[in-house]
Write a protein that holds these residues in place. Structure first.
Motif, PDB file in Angstrom:
ATOM      1  N   TYR A   1       0.839  -1.195   0.000  1.00  0.00           N
ATOM      2  CA  TYR A   1       0.000   0.000   0.000  1.00  0.00           C
ATOM      3  C   TYR A   1       0.876   1.248   0.000  1.00  0.00           C
ATOM      4  O   TYR A   1       1.979   1.253   0.536  1.00  0.00           O
ATOM      5  CB  TYR A   1      -0.924   0.018   1.220  1.00  0.00           C
ATOM      6  CG  TYR A   1      -1.972  -1.069   1.196  1.00  0.00           C
ATOM      7  CD1 TYR A   1      -3.120  -0.936   0.424  1.00  0.00           C
ATOM      8  CD2 TYR A   1      -1.810  -2.245   1.928  1.00  0.00           C
ATOM      9  CE1 TYR A   1      -4.082  -1.936   0.392  1.00  0.00           C
ATOM     10  CE2 TYR A   1      -2.760  -3.255   1.899  1.00  0.00           C
ATOM     11  CZ  TYR A   1      -3.900  -3.087   1.128  1.00  0.00           C
ATOM     12  OH  TYR A   1      -4.834  -4.095   1.092  1.00  0.00           O
TER      13      TYR A   1
ATOM     14  N   GLU B   1      -1.779   6.273   1.927  1.00  0.00           N
ATOM     15  CA  GLU B   1      -2.966   5.417   2.013  1.00  0.00           C
ATOM     16  C   GLU B   1      -2.901   4.581   3.286  1.00  0.00           C
ATOM     17  O   GLU B   1      -3.900   4.431   4.003  1.00  0.00           O
ATOM     18  CB  GLU B   1      -3.019   4.515   0.778  1.00  0.00           C
ATOM     19  CG  GLU B   1      -4.255   3.623   0.699  1.00  0.00           C
ATOM     20  CD  GLU B   1      -4.241   2.723  -0.521  1.00  0.00           C
ATOM     21  OE1 GLU B   1      -5.328   2.301  -0.944  1.00  0.00           O
ATOM     22  OE2 GLU B   1      -3.137   2.430  -1.034  1.00  0.00           O
TER      23      GLU B   1
ATOM     24  N   LEU C   1      -9.129  -0.688   4.181  1.00  0.00           N
ATOM     25  CA  LEU C   1      -8.578  -0.572   2.832  1.00  0.00           C
ATOM     26  C   LEU C   1      -9.328  -1.413   1.811  1.00  0.00           C
ATOM     27  O   LEU C   1      -9.330  -1.120   0.623  1.00  0.00           O
ATOM     28  CB  LEU C   1      -7.098  -0.969   2.832  1.00  0.00           C
ATOM     29  CG  LEU C   1      -6.142   0.027   3.528  1.00  0.00           C
ATOM     30  CD1 LEU C   1      -4.803  -0.628   3.787  1.00  0.00           C
ATOM     31  CD2 LEU C   1      -5.987   1.275   2.671  1.00  0.00           C
TER      32      LEU C   1
END
Length: 207
Positions: free
Chosen positions: A172, A176, A205
């Protein structure tokens, strides 16, 4: 000074729009995000920042005051001109920009045209104290700010940092991962273990 204009969209280009206000056309330079919200012939109300040059007056238009305020902060940094600031605001919205700076994510900022690693690092260094706790502040318990308590993300200490690191290692982006970890801390509380933060962040997420 012009602070706001309301009218109909007469025409637009890659980085500009002409707003017809009672028969007078105003040329405004805008970010890609603001332009994407406008439709030719449609009504629009744009917040305006006026730059007075030696030979001309330049108007910059924004969809809201928040974007205008980011523009002001960015252009106050040495080496960040209006064009670079609008390029950043074209690829990152307010929340994404806050997270990118808080997470010291130079890669996210470098996605903007004309913004290299050195300039991205300068932006982060200049703004981290101003916006570094914006995202984290949402995790603070009610009344904490009034009592002078630190943000909950800061209270999370090593667990927060370890969770972000683990998410980055999973592929990721840093900003984020930071945003998801902040949301996880808000859910789990200040004393949450690293494993719990990672689990909740991954769920965040995946949504």
């Amino acid at each position: 000074m012009i602070a706001k204009l309301t009218g109909s969209v007469d025409s637009s280009g890659a980085d500009w729009v002409v707003l017809d206000v009672n028969g007078v056309g105003y040329l405004l330079t805008c970010s890609g995000r603001t332009l994407a919200r406008l439709e030719r012939g449609g009504r629009a109300a744009l917040v305006v920042e006026t730059f007075v040059r030696d030979d001309r007056i330049v108007l910059y238009g924004f969809a809201d005051a928040g974007e205008r305020d980011w523009f002001r902060m960015l252009t106050a940094i040495q080496g960040v001109g209006a064009r670079s600031a609008l390029a950043i605001l074209s690829v990152l919205d307010a929340d994404q920009l806050s997270h990118a700076i808080a997470a010291q994510d130079k890669t996210a900022l470098s996605r903007a045209d004309g913004v290299g690693p050195k300039l991205a690092a300068r932006i982060i260094n200049e703004l981290k104290d101003k916006v570094g706790t914006i995202a984290a502040g949402a995790a603070a318990p009610a009344g904490a700010a009034a009592k002078g308590a630190p943000p909950a993300a800061a209270a999370g200490g090593g667990a927060m940092a370890d969770a972000v690191s683990a998410l980055v290692n999973l592929g990721y982006g840093r900003s984020e991962a930071y945003g998801a970890a902040v949301a996880a801390l808000r859910t789990a509380g200040d004393d949450a273990a690293v494993g719990d933060l990672i689990r909740i962040a991954l769920k965040e997420l995946s949504q």
